[in-house]
Design a protein around this motif. Structure first.
Motif, PDB file in Angstrom:
ATOM      1  N   PHE A  43      34.831  43.121  49.345  1.00 26.04           N
ATOM      2  CA  PHE A  43      33.809  43.507  48.378  1.00 26.04           C
ATOM      3  C   PHE A  43      34.550  43.503  47.049  1.00 26.04           C
ATOM      4  O   PHE A  43      35.644  44.048  46.954  1.00 26.04           O
ATOM      5  CB  PHE A  43      33.245  44.877  48.733  1.00 26.04           C
ATOM      6  N   ALA A  44      33.954  42.850  46.030  1.00 22.36           N
ATOM      7  CA  ALA A  44      34.732  42.596  44.813  1.00 22.36           C
ATOM      8  C   ALA A  44      33.989  43.024  43.548  1.00 22.36           C
ATOM      9  O   ALA A  44      33.594  42.190  42.738  1.00 22.36           O
ATOM     10  CB  ALA A  44      35.084  41.111  44.756  1.00 22.36           C
ATOM     11  N   PRO A  45      33.784  44.305  43.365  1.00 22.36           N
ATOM     12  CA  PRO A  45      33.019  44.745  42.188  1.00 22.36           C
ATOM     13  C   PRO A  45      33.859  44.834  40.922  1.00 22.36           C
ATOM     14  O   PRO A  45      35.088  44.858  40.983  1.00 22.36           O
ATOM     15  CB  PRO A  45      32.573  46.150  42.600  1.00 22.36           C
ATOM     16  N   SER A  46      33.169  44.898  39.807  1.00 26.95           N
ATOM     17  CA  SER A  46      33.825  45.168  38.527  1.00 26.95           C
ATOM     18  C   SER A  46      33.661  46.661  38.232  1.00 26.95           C
ATOM     19  O   SER A  46      32.610  47.230  38.532  1.00 26.95           O
ATOM     20  CB  SER A  46      33.159  44.364  37.414  1.00 26.95           C
ATOM     21  N   PRO A  47      34.683  47.272  37.660  1.00 29.27           N
ATOM     22  CA  PRO A  47      34.629  48.733  37.452  1.00 29.27           C
ATOM     23  C   PRO A  47      33.845  49.105  36.203  1.00 29.27           C
ATOM     24  O   PRO A  47      34.386  49.615  35.234  1.00 29.27           O
ATOM     25  CB  PRO A  47      36.106  49.115  37.327  1.00 29.27           C
ATOM     26  N   THR A  48      32.543  48.841  36.213  1.00 29.81           N
ATOM     27  CA  THR A  48      31.739  49.037  35.007  1.00 29.81           C
ATOM     28  C   THR A  48      31.117  50.429  34.916  1.00 29.81           C
ATOM     29  O   THR A  48      30.409  50.732  33.969  1.00 29.81           O
ATOM     30  CB  THR A  48      30.567  48.029  34.971  1.00 29.81           C
ATOM     31  N   THR A  58      25.184  45.135  49.896  1.00 33.44           N
ATOM     32  CA  THR A  58      26.169  44.089  50.175  1.00 33.44           C
ATOM     33  C   THR A  58      27.393  44.648  50.898  1.00 33.44           C
ATOM     34  O   THR A  58      27.878  44.057  51.863  1.00 33.44           O
ATOM     35  CB  THR A  58      26.637  43.433  48.850  1.00 33.44           C
ATOM     36  N   SER A  59      27.887  45.789  50.428  1.00 34.73           N
ATOM     37  CA  SER A  59      29.131  46.278  51.035  1.00 34.73           C
ATOM     38  C   SER A  59      28.881  46.863  52.425  1.00 34.73           C
ATOM     39  O   SER A  59      29.750  46.781  53.284  1.00 34.73           O
ATOM     40  CB  SER A  59      29.828  47.286  50.121  1.00 34.73           C
ATOM     41  N   LEU A  60      27.698  47.405  52.647  1.00 34.75           N
ATOM     42  CA  LEU A  60      27.406  47.926  53.996  1.00 34.75           C
ATOM     43  C   LEU A  60      27.416  46.770  55.007  1.00 34.75           C
ATOM     44  O   LEU A  60      27.930  46.908  56.122  1.00 34.75           O
ATOM     45  CB  LEU A  60      26.050  48.652  54.007  1.00 34.75           C
ATOM     46  N   VAL A  61      26.885  45.639  54.577  1.00 29.92           N
ATOM     47  CA  VAL A  61      26.867  44.467  55.466  1.00 29.92           C
ATOM     48  C   VAL A  61      28.299  44.034  55.777  1.00 29.92           C
ATOM     49  O   VAL A  61      28.672  43.822  56.944  1.00 29.92           O
ATOM     50  CB  VAL A  61      26.083  43.311  54.808  1.00 29.92           C
ATOM     51  N   GLY A  62      29.129  43.938  54.724  1.00 28.47           N
ATOM     52  CA  GLY A  62      30.528  43.543  54.924  1.00 28.47           C
ATOM     53  C   GLY A  62      31.251  44.544  55.806  1.00 28.47           C
ATOM     54  O   GLY A  62      32.018  44.176  56.705  1.00 28.47           O
ATOM     55  N   TYR A  63      30.977  45.798  55.557  1.00 28.67           N
ATOM     56  CA  TYR A  63      31.624  46.856  56.337  1.00 28.67           C
ATOM     57  C   TYR A  63      31.258  46.744  57.821  1.00 28.67           C
ATOM     58  O   TYR A  63      32.123  46.764  58.697  1.00 28.67           O
ATOM     59  CB  TYR A  63      31.200  48.211  55.767  1.00 28.67           C
ATOM     60  N   LEU A  64      29.968  46.592  58.091  1.00 28.31           N
ATOM     61  CA  LEU A  64      29.530  46.538  59.492  1.00 28.31           C
ATOM     62  C   LEU A  64      30.071  45.286  60.193  1.00 28.31           C
ATOM     63  O   LEU A  64      30.521  45.364  61.339  1.00 28.31           O
ATOM     64  CB  LEU A  64      27.998  46.572  59.578  1.00 28.31           C
ATOM     65  N   SER A  69      33.701  43.454  64.266  1.00 27.14           N
ATOM     66  CA  SER A  69      34.582  42.391  64.758  1.00 27.14           C
ATOM     67  C   SER A  69      36.027  42.875  64.855  1.00 27.14           C
ATOM     68  O   SER A  69      36.919  42.094  65.154  1.00 27.14           O
ATOM     69  CB  SER A  69      34.514  41.184  63.816  1.00 27.14           C
ATOM     70  N   ASN A  70      36.242  44.159  64.539  1.00 27.02           N
ATOM     71  CA  ASN A  70      37.593  44.706  64.558  1.00 27.02           C
ATOM     72  C   ASN A  70      38.481  44.023  63.512  1.00 27.02           C
ATOM     73  O   ASN A  70      39.684  43.870  63.698  1.00 27.02           O
ATOM     74  CB  ASN A  70      38.184  44.523  65.968  1.00 27.02           C
ATOM     75  N   GLY A  71      37.863  43.595  62.420  1.00 25.23           N
ATOM     76  CA  GLY A  71      38.603  42.885  61.374  1.00 25.23           C
ATOM     77  C   GLY A  71      39.003  43.811  60.238  1.00 25.23           C
ATOM     78  O   GLY A  71      39.259  44.995  60.448  1.00 25.23           O
ATOM     79  N   LYS A  72      39.026  43.238  59.030  1.00 19.17           N
ATOM     80  CA  LYS A  72      39.463  44.024  57.868  1.00 19.17           C
ATOM     81  C   LYS A  72      38.461  43.885  56.727  1.00 19.17           C
ATOM     82  O   LYS A  72      37.990  42.782  56.432  1.00 19.17           O
ATOM     83  CB  LYS A  72      40.803  43.493  57.361  1.00 19.17           C
ATOM     84  N   PHE A  73      38.199  45.022  56.083  1.00 23.56           N
ATOM     85  CA  PHE A  73      37.312  45.008  54.922  1.00 23.56           C
ATOM     86  C   PHE A  73      38.156  45.399  53.706  1.00 23.56           C
ATOM     87  O   PHE A  73      38.863  46.409  53.729  1.00 23.56           O
ATOM     88  CB  PHE A  73      36.159  45.995  55.139  1.00 23.56           C
ATOM     89  N   ILE A  74      38.065  44.569  52.681  1.00 28.54           N
ATOM     90  CA  ILE A  74      38.963  44.716  51.523  1.00 28.54           C
ATOM     91  C   ILE A  74      38.184  45.104  50.268  1.00 28.54           C
ATOM     92  O   ILE A  74      37.117  44.557  50.016  1.00 28.54           O
ATOM     93  CB  ILE A  74      39.676  43.367  51.242  1.00 28.54           C
ATOM     94  N   LEU A  75      38.755  46.009  49.498  1.00 24.58           N
ATOM     95  CA  LEU A  75      38.167  46.313  48.186  1.00 24.58           C
ATOM     96  C   LEU A  75      39.043  45.682  47.106  1.00 24.58           C
ATOM     97  O   LEU A  75      40.174  46.104  46.881  1.00 24.58           O
ATOM     98  CB  LEU A  75      38.081  47.828  47.958  1.00 24.58           C
ATOM     99  N   ARG A  76      38.495  44.659  46.480  1.00 29.36           N
ATOM    100  CA  ARG A  76      39.221  44.003  45.379  1.00 29.36           C
ATOM    101  C   ARG A  76      38.499  44.320  44.077  1.00 29.36           C
ATOM    102  O   ARG A  76      37.276  44.201  43.991  1.00 29.36           O
ATOM    103  CB  ARG A  76      39.244  42.499  45.595  1.00 29.36           C
ATOM    104  N   ILE A  77      39.238  44.718  43.090  1.00 31.25           N
ATOM    105  CA  ILE A  77      38.613  45.086  41.819  1.00 31.25           C
ATOM    106  C   ILE A  77      38.737  43.931  40.823  1.00 31.25           C
ATOM    107  O   ILE A  77      39.831  43.436  40.559  1.00 31.25           O
ATOM    108  CB  ILE A  77      39.257  46.376  41.262  1.00 31.25           C
TER     109      ILE A  77
END
Ligand code: GLU
Length: 555
Positions: A43-48, A58-64, A69-77
């Motif tokens: 998930f790649a938001p801007s810190p506005t 969007t992020s809930l979908v990525g998170y789920l 899938s036992n994968g990784k969810f990343i927060l990129r700023i």
């Protein structure tokens, strides 16, 4: 036209401080050791400082998807737009999403720090990386410096508009695209400001057929714009940072808002120029709202419910909001929930291809219904705990009442909570004050009271007669029999058939008598079950209220 040697030399002039090669960088970001099916999304938001409810979507979908899938969810700023940035913008995002139970496995963990091996996770700290790739592109003739001023760009635009041509920096309009080495060198020696642009090799007349993970098959035109890759301050544009970051962070596919769909050909060209493997995209349509008869995007400017802070301040139950968002994402969630009332939402098989392709309607009244339903199933103690959590931040008065009169509060929340007729009147925790105000004398005093049109003497008789026989130990049946006795004594009917056949014979029905009791005790015409309300209030308060009503309203 510059020669290969000239481009190489030019790249050294432009990026003299950059010593690493793309291969050096790529080595630092090895392929991840993933098991079959494990997804890495970001998930790649801007810190506005503004978190849109669409970001939760969007992020809930990525998170789920990553959790399942036992994968990784990343927060990129993505902080390359310094003008829009606010202080504490990152922690605001983290806390806002945390409220909805959305956590990250990798990436920023507060305004300064991060966790994970694929960082930095904030773009302003990745400047060196972008420059390495920009230098490489310049040396290969796939990017070049452009010294056009704002005025020059404006006049190109104007000329294009006058001629009815596509506007933008492309083909023959791209002034610095074919500049000779000497021209560029002179501009650099004169310290002119420049940006780095892509040297596009695309042709707008060529079509690209692509498969979007959400939208399905789509056809786009190739890019032919020499878009900016690095701005004059050296910061990358989104277009340049996205292919680099998502490649280096080893993302499985790109899940993002569909406002980026039209830039996909540009992004694909940049992937190609960089020699990267193309990533797949899933473009999520925006949340929409009905405005009169037409649908429009849920707007930050026009709709308070667009802001995540709205749900937090109003105390929407997190689970209710998540359930509603999943309904919006995949409409079969509704049926799944009916069949699996107690399952965790992680058990739901969320599917990208089931998303609404055009823009899903976000309907706050539906959200309210789901939240009501959700709260109606909670135990009084759970309501107490969640309301306490909300009030600790947003309502000092209710917070102290909850703390100091815990048992009383729980018994208030327990009214009509069990049994066949469960109350469904709480949507969100900020409804609590108006739900409990009849039970607390200070709040009751400040409340606007309702009234009925009935002779005051008659009302007084009803209340006095009730008080004479009122006994808090009565069962509901005994209590109601006493109300009926009061009704009969004062000329009201207790049999609706009899009343309907001859209404003139009566002053009214037993319900009218109960209404007077309700008004005296609660000040409202509509309340939960009056017997239960009186039980919870206790004898002393009930008698005080009746006395108070007689002495103030009925004088
Ligand atoms: N920073 C971009 C945005 O907020 C990210 C888009 C993306 O997810 O790639 O729109």
């Amino acid at each position: 036209m510059r020669t290969i040697e000239e481009n190489k030399y030019l790249s050294e002039l432009l990026f003299s401080d950059i010593k690493e090669s793309p291969q050096d960088i790529l080595k630092k970001y090895p392929e991840r050791n993933l098991k079959e099916g494990e997804l890495v999304l970001r998930f790649a938001p801007s810190p506005t400082g503004f978190i849109h409810i669409g970001n939760v979507y969007t992020s809930l979908v990525g998170y789920l998807l990553t959790k399942r899938s036992n994968g990784k969810f990343i927060l990129r700023i993505e902080d390359t737009d310094k003008v829009r940035e606010v202080e504490n913008g990152i922690s605001q995002i983290i806390n806002g999403l945390e409220y909805f139970g959305i956590h990250f496995d990798e990436g920023m963990i507060n305004d300064k720090e991060s966790k994970g091996d694929y960082g930095p996770y904030i773009q302003s700290e990745r400047m060196n990386i972008y420059k390495v790739f920009a230098k490489d592109l310049v040396s290969k003739g796939l990017a070049y410096p452009c010294f056009c001023t704002e005025d020059e760009l404006e006049s190109i635009r104007k000329e294009q508009t006058d001629l009815g041509t596509r506007t933008g920096y492309w083909g023959k309009w791209a002034k610095w695209r074919e500049a000779t080495f000497d021209e560029v060198k002179r501009a650099l020696d004169s310290n002119w400001t420049f940006v780095i642009r892509l040297y596009s090799n695309g042709n707008i007349d060529n079509k690209i057929n692509s498969k979007d993970l959400i939208k399905g098959g789509i056809t786009l035109s190739e890019n032919d714009m020499d878009s900016v890759l690095l701005k004059s301050d050296g910061l990358p544009t989104y277009h340049f940072a996205h292919p680099i970051d998502d490649t280096l962070m080893r993302i499985s596919f790109v899940l993002r808002g569909d406002e980026w769909l039209s830039s996909q050909p540009l992004h694909m060209e940049i992937f190609k120029a960089l020699g990267f493997k193309q990533l797949e995209y899933g473009h999520i349509s925006p949340l929409m709202k009905m405005d009169g008869d037409s649908k429009r995007k849920l707007s930050k400017r026009k709709d308070p419910e667009a802001a995540v802070s709205y749900y937090i301040e109003k105390g929407y139950p997190v689970q209710g909001v998540k359930e509603y968002i999943l309904n919006v994402a995949n409409s079969n969630f509704y049926d799944w929930r009916i069949q699996n009332p107690d399952e965790d939402i992680l058990e739901f098989n969320i599917r990208l291809e089931k998303f609404n392709k055009a823009g899903a309607l976000f309907d706050i009244s539906k959200l309210n219904d789901i939240c009501k339903e959700y709260i109606s199933k909670l135990k009084a103690q759970e309501i107490y705990d969640m309301a306490l959590e909300w009030a600790s931040k947003f309502n000092e008065d209710i917070h102290s009442k909850l703390i100091n009169q815990k048992d009383y509060c729980i018994s208030i929340f327990n009214i009509e909570r069990e049994g066949s007729k469960v109350r469904k009147d709480i949507v969100k925790w900020s409804d609590i004050p108006s739900q409990v105000e009849i039970f607390f004398d200070d709040m009751f005093m400040d409340m606007d009271k309702e009234s009925v049109d009935m002779d005051k003497g008659l009302q007084k008789n009803i209340l006095n007669d009730f008080s004479d026989t009122y006994y808090p130990g009565d069962s509901v049946q005994e209590w109601f029999n006493k109300v009926k006795d009061v009704a009969i004594k004062n000329g009201f009917s207790v049999d609706s058939k009899e009343y309907e056949s001859n209404p003139k014979k009566f002053k009214g029905k037993v319900g009218d008598v109960a209404m007077i009791l309700r008004l005296a005790v609660t000040g409202k015409k509509q309340t939960p079950d009056l017997y239960q309300v009186m039980q919870v209030m206790g004898e002393e308060r009930v008698r005080e209220r009746i006395k108070g009503y007689i002495n103030t309203v009925l004088v």
